[in-house]
Write an enzyme that holds these catalytic residues in place. Sequence first.
Site, short mmCIF file in Angstrom:
data_model
loop_
_atom_site.label_atom_id
_atom_site.label_comp_id
_atom_site.label_asym_id
_atom_site.label_seq_id
_atom_site.Cartn_x
_atom_site.Cartn_y
_atom_site.Cartn_z
CG HIS A 1 -58.30 -8.45 -61.55
ND1 HIS A 1 -57.28 -8.05 -60.72
CD2 HIS A 1 -59.35 -8.75 -60.76
CE1 HIS A 1 -57.70 -8.10 -59.46
NE2 HIS A 1 -58.95 -8.52 -59.46
CD GLU B 1 -58.46 -8.03 -55.32
OE1 GLU B 1 -59.25 -8.73 -54.69
OE2 GLU B 1 -58.52 -7.87 -56.55
CB ALA C 1 -58.80 -16.22 -57.69
CD GLN C 2 -55.53 -11.51 -55.15
OE1 GLN C 2 -54.36 -11.38 -55.52
NE2 GLN C 2 -56.50 -10.74 -55.60
CB ALA D 1 -62.21 -13.08 -50.27
CG HIS E 1 -68.48 -12.88 -57.56
ND1 HIS E 1 -68.39 -13.08 -58.92
CD2 HIS E 1 -67.22 -13.05 -57.07
CE1 HIS E 1 -67.13 -13.36 -59.24
NE2 HIS E 1 -66.41 -13.35 -58.14
CG ASP F 1 -63.22 -9.17 -58.94
OD1 ASP F 1 -62.06 -8.77 -59.21
OD2 ASP F 1 -63.44 -10.12 -58.16
#
Length: 371
Positions: A54, A120, A131-132, A210, A241, A264
Site C-alpha cells: 500500500h 483490495e 484494517a479496511q 482476515a 502476520h 502488504d
Amino acid sequence: MQIRNVKIYHEDKGFVTGDISMRNGVIAACAAGEPFIDGTGLYAIPGLTDIHFHGCVGYDFCDGTGEAIAHMAEYQEKNGITTICPATMTLGEPDLSNICSAAAAYKNNKGAILCGLNMEGPFLSLQKKGAQNGAWIRKPDAELFRRLQTKAGGLCRLVSLAPEEEGALSFISELKDDVIISLAHTTADYHTAMEAFRLGARHVTHLYNAMPPFAHREPGVVGAALDTQNCNVELICDGVHVHPSVVRATFRMFGEDRIILISDSMRAAGMPDGQYTLGGQDVMVRGNAATLCADGALAGSVTNLMDCMKNAVQQMGIPLETAVKCAAVNPAKAIGIYDQYGSIEPGKAANIVLLNEQLEIEAVFLRGKRR
C-alpha cells in the site's frame, strides 16, 4: 556491461555460476570486449515484483498522486523491488477513481516500474474487514469495477472480494476472464470458497489473515485453495502476520510454484516508529508491527518485500532459490508480465539485484543501469 563470475538464479536449476551481459536495457548474449564488474561471491537474482503493498517512506498509493507513486517507486528500487503493483484500500468510488486515474497517468520516469494495480476492497466482508474501513465496504459490483478499470486504463491486475457476499459469485463468473479475482477479507467456508474457485477465482489475498483459520473440520478458504491446483496464494513473511512454523508448513502444503511473497507494507515502511494513517484510519507503528489505533487490528506491514524474502530464508528456513522464485518469478507470472520481467533471460528487461552471502544488496540494475 557484464557481470562476471556471479551465481545466477535460474528457475529450473537454482544458482549456477556464469556471466550476464546487459545491452540497451535488456539481457543479451555475452560478447567479448564489454566493460564488466566482478561478481565473485555474489548472487544475481531477478528484480523482485511486489503485487500487494500500500505504501512506504511516508506515501500511500491511496494518496492518488503521481508524486506518491514516484517516491514509493524510488524506495522500492533501492530495495531490489524493480516492478510494482500497488494496492488500493476500501474507499468510496470518487477516491478510487482518482487513484486509478493517477496510476494510468504515471510515466515510469524513475524508480521501480509500475506494472499494474491491485484493487483490495471495497467488495469485502465487514466481519473480516481487518484494517479496511468498514464505512466503504459494499457488495460486489461488476459495473463499478468496469468504471474503475476504465479510469485505470486497464492497469487493474487483481481485484479482491469475499465470495459469501451477495453478488460475489455472479461477479466472478462475469469478470473471471478480465482480471485475477482473489478471495480476501472473508468469512467463507470451504464449500463457498470451492464454488468461487470453480467459477473462476484463482488467487488468495494474504493467506491466513482476515479469513477463518485452517481447522481439521472446517478447512475454510485455506483448505479450498489447497485443493484448487490453479490457485496462487499470497504470504506475508514479515515475522508478524504469519508464524515461521506456519510459513514452513505452507511451503510444504502448497509448494514453491503457488506461493507469492508479498509485503502488504503501508506508508510507515522505511520510516521511524510513530503514528501514521492507512485508508484514512490512524495506525500506530512500534518496531515491525503496525496496528490500528482504534481496535489494535494489524494494519499491513512495515517490511519491504526484499526484507520479507530475507526473513523467509534467514529466520524461517526457506531455501534461497525457493524464496527468490516466490518473490520474483511467481508474482511476475501471476500478473502477466513474465514475458518481460521476473527472470534473467536474454531479451528480458535487465532488472537484476546483486546480493552478498548475507543477502545484503550490493547493487541494483534497472533496465541495465546501475542504480
